[in-house]
Design a protein around this motif. Structure first.
Motif, PDB file in Angstrom:
ATOM      1  N   ARG A 220       0.836  -1.206   0.000  1.00 16.20           N
ATOM      2  CA  ARG A 220       0.000   0.000   0.000  1.00 16.20           C
ATOM      3  C   ARG A 220       0.873   1.259   0.000  1.00 16.20           C
ATOM      4  N   VAL A 224       0.778   4.117  -2.869  1.00 16.84           N
ATOM      5  CA  VAL A 224       0.607   5.543  -2.604  1.00 16.84           C
ATOM      6  C   VAL A 224       1.757   6.338  -3.218  1.00 16.84           C
ATOM      7  N   GLN A 304      -6.865 -11.618  -6.106  1.00 13.97           N
ATOM      8  CA  GLN A 304      -7.396 -10.380  -5.546  1.00 13.97           C
ATOM      9  C   GLN A 304      -6.440  -9.202  -5.702  1.00 13.97           C
ATOM     10  N   GLN A 318      -3.926   4.231  -7.872  1.00 12.58           N
ATOM     11  CA  GLN A 318      -5.044   4.482  -6.954  1.00 12.58           C
ATOM     12  C   GLN A 318      -5.977   3.275  -6.883  1.00 12.58           C
ATOM     13  N   GLY A 319      -6.168   2.605  -8.009  1.00  8.53           N
ATOM     14  CA  GLY A 319      -6.951   1.381  -7.984  1.00  8.53           C
ATOM     15  C   GLY A 319      -6.270   0.305  -7.141  1.00  8.53           C
ATOM     16  N   ILE A 321      -4.403   0.883  -4.572  1.00  8.38           N
ATOM     17  CA  ILE A 321      -4.581   1.246  -3.164  1.00  8.38           C
ATOM     18  C   ILE A 321      -5.916   0.717  -2.640  1.00  8.38           C
ATOM     19  N   ARG A 322      -6.964   0.910  -3.455  1.00  8.35           N
ATOM     20  CA  ARG A 322      -8.289   0.433  -3.010  1.00  8.35           C
ATOM     21  C   ARG A 322      -8.318  -1.090  -2.901  1.00  8.35           C
ATOM     22  N   ASN A 323      -7.671  -1.740  -3.827  1.00 12.25           N
ATOM     23  CA  ASN A 323      -7.629  -3.209  -3.808  1.00 12.25           C
ATOM     24  C   ASN A 323      -6.861  -3.724  -2.598  1.00 12.25           C
ATOM     25  N   ASP A 325      -6.387  -2.169   0.234  1.00  9.58           N
ATOM     26  CA  ASP A 325      -7.162  -1.891   1.446  1.00  9.58           C
ATOM     27  C   ASP A 325      -8.191  -2.988   1.709  1.00  9.58           C
ATOM     28  N   GLY A 326      -8.826  -3.461   0.615  1.00  9.36           N
ATOM     29  CA  GLY A 326      -9.808  -4.538   0.784  1.00  9.36           C
ATOM     30  C   GLY A 326      -9.178  -5.822   1.309  1.00  9.36           C
ATOM     31  N   GLN A 327      -7.985  -6.164   0.819  1.00  4.94           N
ATOM     32  CA  GLN A 327      -7.311  -7.387   1.256  1.00  4.94           C
ATOM     33  C   GLN A 327      -6.767  -7.253   2.691  1.00  4.94           C
ATOM     34  N   GLU A 329      -8.290  -5.603   4.926  1.00  9.06           N
ATOM     35  CA  GLU A 329      -9.484  -5.830   5.750  1.00  9.06           C
ATOM     36  C   GLU A 329      -9.798  -7.324   5.865  1.00  9.06           C
TER      37      GLU A 329
END
Length: 409
Positions: A220, A224, A304, A318-319, A321-323, A325-327, A329
């Motif tokens: 991550r 960023v 994933q 940026q995509g 980063i979102r991916n 963050d989901g993993q 979690e």
């Protein structure tokens, strides 16, 4: 033929005419009797026993016993019998004297007197015939010897084993209860080990996922960094190379992580239907198991986490980063689940330890030996064994008194 003189005079032989008419010392037609050997008795002055024709050892024994013979051996001649004057003829080869008992009077045979003196059961003393084939006293003593040995053996067995119940004969109902408790106790002990194995498995998975967490955090940070347009194409290409290496390492970790022969972070043990079930009880019920599920780290790495090309732009990072963050979690949720399972295992172990303690205490009260009680029984058994052996030896010797009867002329 022998007779007894008790009035201070000497004894006289008995003749066949005594059956018809008693012989009187005052009769002018009777010549003076010749002197007869006698043995004085301790019953009183002037009491003596005619021992003519007796073996010398028997005459000596009778003279020595007198009233000093103890009751434990059957009482002496003078203590139980009072010799009185009178003459009776011999019968069946035995010398007969006129004696009277302190309880009942009447003539008795010398064999009866000797039997009473030597503590033997005779017709004159105990109402039973003298026998050399059957020694009732020895049989009785032997029965008590066997009983004493049984007491001693039982107490020794309980003291040496530490258990009150060594065989079903000791306490059948208590044995059944103790064995049932032993089954529950042993099952609970194994359940504790099962729960500890479960904790080991969960701790291993949590440690590996902690490493994956750190690797995702690094990805991550790189994403960023790559999203910043201050980086050129070359810089973004280097960032993408590092992110792809981390992704491959996460997949490799998921494939090689193995606990107790099971790869727990692969494509198995993810859904509840495919969960690992840890037996935490001693009975065969669903309430005695804990289901443990894991996360598929291999799937996260391959499917994933998307691949970042070396010419990726701001939108691509940026995509990512979102991916990522989901993993992160997903991994956090999996670790939280494993932590709750680990806490449950620890509480289960504490409960099982209390159960084992209570079952052990209950089982001990049922089958353990009371050392103080068994020690006292052991001493009682030793004393009874020694005394019964001593009495058995005395009873075995008792029939030898018959030899004294056979030696009387």
């Amino acid at each position: 033929m022998t007779t007894l003189a008790v009035d201070g005079s000497v004894a006289v032989p008995v003749t066949a005419s005594d059956f018809a008419l008693p012989i009187s010392s005052d009769s002018p037609s009777s010549p003076p009797p010749p002197p007869v050997p006698t043995v004085p008795l301790d019953s009183g002055p002037g009491y003596s026993l005619d021992v003519s024709g007796m073996p010398s050892h028997l005459a000596y024994a009778l003279g020595s016993l007198g009233s000093s013979f103890a009751d434990g051996a059957g009482a002496g001649l003078a203590s139980n019998y009072r010799v009185v004057s009178g003459r009776f003829p011999a019968s069946s080869g035995s010398s007969v004297v006129s004696v009277s008992s302190s309880n009942a009077g009447g003539p008795v045979s010398l064999g009866s007197v000797l039997g009473n003196t030597f503590g033997l059961a005779t017709a004159g003393a105990a109402g039973a015939a003298q026998s050399v084939n059957t020694n009732v006293m020895a049989l009785n003593a032997y029965r008590h010897v066997a009983s004493a040995h049984q007491i001693l053996n039982d107490s020794l067995q309980k003291l040496s084993s530490g258990k009150r119940i060594n065989t079903a004969a000791d306490d059948a109902a208590g044995l059944a209860m103790a064995e049932n408790m032993r089954s529950q106790m042993l099952g609970s002990k194994q359940a504790i080990r099962n729960a500890q194995d479960g904790i080991s498995m969960v701790q291993t998975a949590d440690g590996v996922l902690g490493t994956v967490h750190s690797m995702l955090q690094r990805m991550r940070v790189l994403a960023v960094q790559g999203a910043n347009d201050s980086n050129g194409t070359a810089e973004r290409g280097n960032i993408a190379i590092e992110m792809d290496a981390i992704r491959h390492e996460i997949g490799r970790i998921g494939e090689v992580t193995e606990v107790l022969g099971r790869k727990i972070l692969g494509d198995k043990y993810v859904e509840p239907a495919d969960a690992l079930r840890i037996q935490i009880g001693s009975n065969a019920t669903d309430m005695e198991t804990i289901a443990v599920t894991f996360v598929d780290v291999v799937d996260i790495a391959k499917e994933q986490l998307c691949y970042i090309p070396q010419d990726a732009d701001n939108a691509a990072f940026q995509g990512a980063i979102r991916n990522i963050d989901g993993q992160i979690e997903v991994i956090s949720s999996a670790r939280a689940t494993l932590g709750s399972v680990m806490s449950r295992f620890e509480h289960t172990i504490n409960t099982l330890n209390v159960t084992v303690e209570n079952l052990s205490s209950a089982q001990g009260r049922i089958e353990d030996s009371d050392v103080a009680l068994d020690a006292s029984r052991y001493m009682r058994g030793r004393i009874l064994t020694q005394t019964s052996h001593a009495m058995l030896s005395q009873a075995m010797v008792a029939p030898r008194g018959v030899l004294s009867l056979l030696s009387v002329a």
